[in-house]
Motif scaffolding. Structure first.
Motif, PDB file in Angstrom:
ATOM      1  N   LEU A 157       0.824  -1.207   0.000  1.00  0.00           N
ATOM      2  CA  LEU A 157       0.000   0.000   0.000  1.00  0.00           C
ATOM      3  C   LEU A 157       0.866   1.269   0.000  1.00  0.00           C
ATOM      4  N   VAL A 158       1.939   1.235   0.782  1.00  0.00           N
ATOM      5  CA  VAL A 158       2.858   2.391   0.821  1.00  0.00           C
ATOM      6  C   VAL A 158       3.449   2.622  -0.571  1.00  0.00           C
ATOM      7  N   LEU A 159       3.816   1.533  -1.215  1.00  0.00           N
ATOM      8  CA  LEU A 159       4.416   1.651  -2.553  1.00  0.00           C
ATOM      9  C   LEU A 159       3.375   2.084  -3.582  1.00  0.00           C
ATOM     10  N   ARG A 160       2.140   1.640  -3.398  1.00  0.00           N
ATOM     11  CA  ARG A 160       1.061   2.023  -4.327  1.00  0.00           C
ATOM     12  C   ARG A 160       0.848   3.541  -4.312  1.00  0.00           C
ATOM     13  N   ALA A 161       0.804   4.111  -3.116  1.00  0.00           N
ATOM     14  CA  ALA A 161       0.621   5.572  -3.026  1.00  0.00           C
ATOM     15  C   ALA A 161       1.869   6.302  -3.542  1.00  0.00           C
ATOM     16  N   SER A 162       3.039   5.739  -3.271  1.00  0.00           N
ATOM     17  CA  SER A 162       4.283   6.344  -3.785  1.00  0.00           C
ATOM     18  C   SER A 162       4.271   6.352  -5.306  1.00  0.00           C
ATOM     19  N   ARG A 163       3.794   5.257  -5.868  1.00  0.00           N
ATOM     20  CA  ARG A 163       3.734   5.146  -7.336  1.00  0.00           C
ATOM     21  C   ARG A 163       2.765   6.179  -7.915  1.00  0.00           C
ATOM     22  N   ALA A 164       1.690   6.458  -7.203  1.00  0.00           N
ATOM     23  CA  ALA A 164       0.737   7.465  -7.691  1.00  0.00           C
ATOM     24  C   ALA A 164       1.429   8.832  -7.777  1.00  0.00           C
ATOM     25  N   ILE A 165       2.255   9.134  -6.791  1.00  0.00           N
ATOM     26  CA  ILE A 165       2.996  10.409  -6.809  1.00  0.00           C
ATOM     27  C   ILE A 165       4.007  10.392  -7.950  1.00  0.00           C
ATOM     28  N   GLU A 166       4.743   9.301  -8.040  1.00  0.00           N
ATOM     29  CA  GLU A 166       5.786   9.185  -9.072  1.00  0.00           C
ATOM     30  C   GLU A 166       5.215   9.312 -10.481  1.00  0.00           C
ATOM     31  N   ARG A 167       3.992   8.786 -10.665  1.00  0.00           N
ATOM     32  CA  ARG A 167       3.379   8.765 -11.996  1.00  0.00           C
ATOM     33  C   ARG A 167       3.025  10.161 -12.501  1.00  0.00           C
ATOM     34  N   ASN A 168       2.898  11.113 -11.585  1.00  0.00           N
ATOM     35  CA  ASN A 168       2.535  12.484 -11.961  1.00  0.00           C
ATOM     36  C   ASN A 168       3.796  13.241 -12.411  1.00  0.00           C
ATOM     37  N   ASP A 169       3.829  13.631 -13.672  1.00  0.00           N
ATOM     38  CA  ASP A 169       5.008  14.306 -14.223  1.00  0.00           C
ATOM     39  C   ASP A 169       5.374  15.587 -13.472  1.00  0.00           C
ATOM     40  N   LYS A 170       4.374  16.166 -12.837  1.00  0.00           N
ATOM     41  CA  LYS A 170       4.601  17.413 -12.089  1.00  0.00           C
ATOM     42  C   LYS A 170       5.648  17.211 -10.977  1.00  0.00           C
ATOM     43  N   PHE A 171       5.752  15.974 -10.485  1.00  0.00           N
ATOM     44  CA  PHE A 171       6.687  15.698  -9.385  1.00  0.00           C
ATOM     45  C   PHE A 171       8.002  15.081  -9.868  1.00  0.00           C
ATOM     46  N   ALA A 172       8.127  14.931 -11.183  1.00  0.00           N
ATOM     47  CA  ALA A 172       9.348  14.308 -11.720  1.00  0.00           C
ATOM     48  C   ALA A 172      10.539  15.246 -11.554  1.00  0.00           C
ATOM     49  N   ILE A 173      11.709  14.666 -11.382  1.00  0.00           N
ATOM     50  CA  ILE A 173      12.917  15.503 -11.248  1.00  0.00           C
ATOM     51  C   ILE A 173      13.876  15.183 -12.391  1.00  0.00           C
ATOM     52  N   PRO A 174      14.692  16.172 -12.800  1.00  0.00           N
ATOM     53  CA  PRO A 174      15.625  15.923 -13.901  1.00  0.00           C
ATOM     54  C   PRO A 174      16.809  15.079 -13.430  1.00  0.00           C
ATOM     55  N   LEU A 175      17.494  14.451 -14.391  1.00  0.00           N
ATOM     56  CA  LEU A 175      18.730  13.742 -14.041  1.00  0.00           C
ATOM     57  C   LEU A 175      19.810  14.773 -13.724  1.00  0.00           C
ATOM     58  N   PRO A 176      20.781  14.409 -12.890  1.00  0.00           N
ATOM     59  CA  PRO A 176      21.882  15.357 -12.635  1.00  0.00           C
ATOM     60  C   PRO A 176      22.727  15.532 -13.888  1.00  0.00           C
ATOM     61  N   ASP A 177      23.299  16.701 -14.038  1.00  0.00           N
ATOM     62  CA  ASP A 177      24.169  16.976 -15.182  1.00  0.00           C
ATOM     63  C   ASP A 177      25.623  16.745 -14.746  1.00  0.00           C
ATOM     64  N   LEU A 178      26.145  15.587 -15.097  1.00  0.00           N
ATOM     65  CA  LEU A 178      27.484  15.225 -14.620  1.00  0.00           C
ATOM     66  C   LEU A 178      28.606  15.902 -15.406  1.00  0.00           C
ATOM     67  N   ARG A 179      28.252  16.520 -16.524  1.00  0.00           N
ATOM     68  CA  ARG A 179      29.315  17.106 -17.368  1.00  0.00           C
ATOM     69  C   ARG A 179      30.052  18.226 -16.663  1.00  0.00           C
ATOM     70  N   THR A 180      29.382  18.860 -15.716  1.00  0.00           N
ATOM     71  CA  THR A 180      29.992  20.034 -15.072  1.00  0.00           C
ATOM     72  C   THR A 180      30.712  19.669 -13.763  1.00  0.00           C
ATOM     73  N   LEU A 181      30.624  18.393 -13.367  1.00  0.00           N
ATOM     74  CA  LEU A 181      31.183  18.019 -12.068  1.00  0.00           C
ATOM     75  C   LEU A 181      32.691  17.885 -12.115  1.00  0.00           C
ATOM     76  N   LYS A 182      33.311  18.355 -11.054  1.00  0.00           N
ATOM     77  CA  LYS A 182      34.755  18.197 -10.918  1.00  0.00           C
ATOM     78  C   LYS A 182      35.034  17.646  -9.531  1.00  0.00           C
ATOM     79  N   LYS A 183      36.168  16.950  -9.405  1.00  0.00           N
ATOM     80  CA  LYS A 183      36.559  16.395  -8.102  1.00  0.00           C
ATOM     81  C   LYS A 183      36.717  17.528  -7.096  1.00  0.00           C
ATOM     82  N   GLN A 184      36.077  17.366  -5.921  1.00  0.00           N
ATOM     83  CA  GLN A 184      36.167  18.415  -4.891  1.00  0.00           C
ATOM     84  C   GLN A 184      37.423  18.269  -4.056  1.00  0.00           C
TER      85      GLN A 184
END
Lengths: 469, 69
Positions: free
Chosen positions: A442-469
Motif C-alpha cells: 500500500l505504501v508503494l502504491r501511493a508512492s507510485r501514484a505520486i511518481e506517476r505524476n510528471d509534475k513531481f518528476a525531477i531531472p537527471l543530474p548533469d554530470l558534465r559540469t562536475l569536478k573532483k572536490q
C-alpha cells in the motif's frame, strides 16, 4: 555508456536483456566503465568488483532468471562472498566475507550481479556520510553538498548512474535520507521483513535493511526478492511471500492519509513544505482523504533512540574495540563511550518507550491507511557543515536530516521516501509515506501514484559540469 | 540530579567498564567538542525527564506484529 542505460529502471533493463537488445556482459561492462570514470568524484564505491561481475555475467547469457544480468551494488556492511566487508572502517581492513549476506544471496540467486561495495559513514554511525578513511560521497546534483548517510554510496551510485539499484541499511533514516537528497526512491521495510543476516550490525533493535531504486516499481520488485523469513536472523518475522508490485497502479482513491498536526511539518524549509503541499493537493484530487493525526510527544524520541543505539553499538563492537581500538574513528569511539555510561535501567526504559510509541502509532493507523510527511526538513547540506539553521534554530546536521525519519525505526513501520520536485537551489525534494506493519504494497502504491505524476518528476543530474572536490 | 563531573566518569571508566577509554574520550563525555551526538550531560538530563514518566507495567518492545484495523 549511453545515459539512457545508466539511468534506466530495472524493469526496462530486464526488458532489454530479455529481448537480447543488450547482453548481461555488455551491460555490466558499461557500468564498469562508468564506475571507472565517475568514482573519483562520487566516491560511491569502496570496492569495485566489476571485473569479477563481468565474468559472472558471461554465465548469465540467455538466462531466464528474474533479475538475470541486472547489475547492483550494496553498502559495504553487506557480506559478499570473497569480497572485503570494510563497513567503511579501517577496523575491518582484513575482513573477507566467507559467504553472502542473505539479501545478496537472494538477489544473486535471482540472477542479479554484484558490481561492488559502497561507501558509508563508518559502521553506519551518522547521517552525513562523512568518512575520513574512504572519502565523503558527493551529491550528483551539487558536488559541494553531501549525498547524505549513512548509506551515502548507495545513493551516490544511483545518482551518478553507477548501478541499476542498491542496498543500504536504515537505523534512523540512513536509506530514506540519502535517497531523498539524491532524488532516488528509498524504502525501509517493516522491521523483520527483510533479514539482516550477514550485515554488519550497528544497533540490532533499530537496524533495517533498505532498498534504493530509480522507480517505485523497481523497489517493489526488489523487495519481492529479498523479503522473507530467515531462521538465522533472530529478528526475522515469518509472513507470507508477496508480490509487492501487483497492485501498484491502483492509485489512492478512497485511501485515508494522515497528516501529522505537529512535529513533522515544523522547522522545515519553506520550499520543501510547499512541495509537500502540492503532493497533498494532488492526493486529494486523486480521491484520497487527508486526515489530521496526532503522534505521541516527539520531544524525547532522539534521546530514546540514542539510549538504545549506543549501548548496542558498544556491545556489537566490544571485541574489536579491545583488539583494534586505535583503528576506530574519533567520533565513533566517543559515541561508544556514551554507550558505556548508559545504565541498564535507562536502556530498558528506552525500549519500553518504544513499546509505547508502537502502541500509540498503531492507534493512529486504525484511523488512517498511510501517513504523509516531508522526508527531510532540509535539502542536502554542504560538505563539512556541522550545524544547520532552520527557522532561526541551529541544530547539528546529523540530527536535522533524520528528524522526520528516526521515529519510524523505533516503531518499525514501513516507510518510503519518494521524490516530489526540485528545490530552487537545484536539489531534489522528497516526501515520506509511512504505512501499517507489513503493508509495504500500500505504501508503494501511493508512492507510485505520486511518481506517476510528471509534475513531481525531477531531472537527471548533469554530470558534465562536475569536478573532483 | 547533580551535574556529571569528570572525576565520576573517570571512576566509572576505570573501575567498572568493559573497555579501556582514553583521557580525551572521558573528557568528551563531560565537555563535548566533537558535537556529533548530543552531549552526554544533555542526554542524562533528558533521561532524567524520561524517568519521571510513568510507563505502568508496559514491557520493553519486542518483534512487531501485524496491525489489526
Amino acid at each position: 555508456m549511453h545515459e539512457d542505460l545508466a539511468y534506466a529502471s530495472v524493469r526496462h533493463l530486464r526488458h532489454l536483456l530479455k529481448n537480447s537488445a543488450i547482453g548481461p556482459r555488455e551491460l555490466v561492462s558499461l557500468f564498469a566503465e562508468r564506475i571507472s570514470a565517475h568514482n573519483d568524484v562520487s566516491k560511491a564505491y569502496i570496492t569495485d568488483t566489476s571485473a569479477l561481475a563481468e565474468r559472472e555475467a558471461d554465465a548469465l547469457e540467455g538466462t531466464e532468471a528474474l533479475f538475470g544480468g541486472i547489475p547492483f551494488a550494496s553498502k559495504d556492511l553487506f557480506d559478499v562472498k570473497g569480497v572485503p566487508t570494510t563497513a567503511g572502517s579501517r577496523v575491518f581492513y582484513d575482513r573477507i566475507a566467507d559467504r553472502d549476506s542473505t539479501c545478496v544471496a537472494r538477489l544473486r540467486k535471482a540472477g542479479a550481479v554484484s558490481l561492488g561495495k559502497l561507501n558509508a559513514h563508518e559502521f553506519a554511525y551518522g547521517a552525513t556520510g562523512e568518512n575520513p578513511h574512504f572519502g565523503t560521497c558527493a551529491n550528483a546534483y551539487d558536488p559541494t553538498r553531501i549525498a547524505g548517510g549513512s548509506s551515502s554510496g548507495s545513493a551516490a551510485a544511483l545518482a551518478f548512474g553507477l548501478a541499476a539499484f542498491t542496498l543500504g541499511t536504515d537505523t534512523g533514516g540512513s536509506v530514506r535520507v540519502p535517497a531523498a537528497f539524491c532524488g532516488q526512491v528509498g524504502l525501509k521495510p517493516t522491521a523483520g521483513l527483510v533479514p539482516t543476516t550477514g550485515v554488519v550490525p550497528y544497533c540490532w533493535t533499530l537496524d533495517h535493511v533498505g532498498i534504493m531504486a530509480r522507480t517505485v516499481t523497481d523497489a517493489a520488485d526488489i523487495l519481492s526478492v529479498i523479503a522473507g523469513f530467515d531462521a538465522e536472523d533472530p529478528g526475522s518475522v515469518n509472513v507470507p511471500e508477496e508480490n509487492y508490485a501487483a497492485g501498484l497502479e491502483e492509485g489512492v482513491s478512497g485511501l485515508r492519509i494522515g497528516i501529522p498536526r505537529a512535529f513533522f511539518y515544523e522547522r522545515c524549509d519553506a520550499e520543501i513544505l510547499s512541495h509537500v503541499e502540492a503532493v497533498k493537493r494532488f492526493l486529494e484530487d486523486e480521491g484520497a482523504k487527508l486526515v489530521p493525526v496526532t503522534f505521541p510527544d516527539m520531544s524525547q524520541t532522539r534521546t530514546v533512540s540514542l539510549t538504545i543505539q549506543m549501548p548496542e553499538a558498544l556491545s556489537a563492537h566490544s571485541t574489536h574495540l579491545r583488539d583494534r581500538g586505535d583503528l576506530y574513528g574519533e567520533d565513533f569511539r566517543a559515541g561508544l563511550a556514551v554507550g558505556q555510561c548508559i545504565l541498564a535501567e535507562q536502556y530498558i526504559r528506552a525500549k519500553r518507550f518504544i513499546a509505547r510509541y508502537r502502541q500509540e502509532t498503531s492507534r493512529i493507523f486504525k484511523d488512517v491507511d498511510l501517513v504523509l510527511t516531508p522526508a527531510t526538513p532540509i535539502i542536502a547540506p554542504k560538505l563539512g557543515q556541522s550545524h544547520v539553521m532552520v527557522d532561526g534554530v541551529s541544530e547539528p546536521t546529523g540530527n536535522a536530516v533524520t528528524r522526520y525519519s528516526t521515529f519510524f525505526n523505533m516503531t518499525g513501520n514501513p516507510a518510503v521516501s519518494v521524490p516530489c520536485g526540485m528545490h530552487s537551489e537545484g536539489l531534489p525534494v522528497s516526501v515520506q509515506l509511512v504505512g501499517r506493519y507489513f503493508e509495504e504494497a500500500l505504501v508503494l502504491r501511493a508512492s507510485r501514484a505520486i511518481e506517476r505524476n510528471d509534475k513531481f518528476a525531477i531531472p537527471l543530474p548533469d554530470l558534465r559540469t562536475l569536478k573532483k572536490q | 540530579m547533580e551535574r556529571l563531573t569528570k572525576s565520576t566518569v573517570t571512576g566509572i571508566c576505570t573501575q567498572m567498564t568493559s573497555q579501556l577509554w582514553k583521557e580525551a574520550e572521558i573528557s568528551e563525555l563531560t565537555d563535548p567538542k566533537l558535537g556529533v551526538i548530543t552531549g552526554f550531560q544533555d542526554l542524562l538530563e533528558e533521561l532524567d525527564a524520561l524517568g519521571k514518566i510513568d510507563l505502568g507495567t508496559l514491557p520493553p518492545a519486542g518483534a512487531v506484529q501485524k496491525d489489526t484495523v
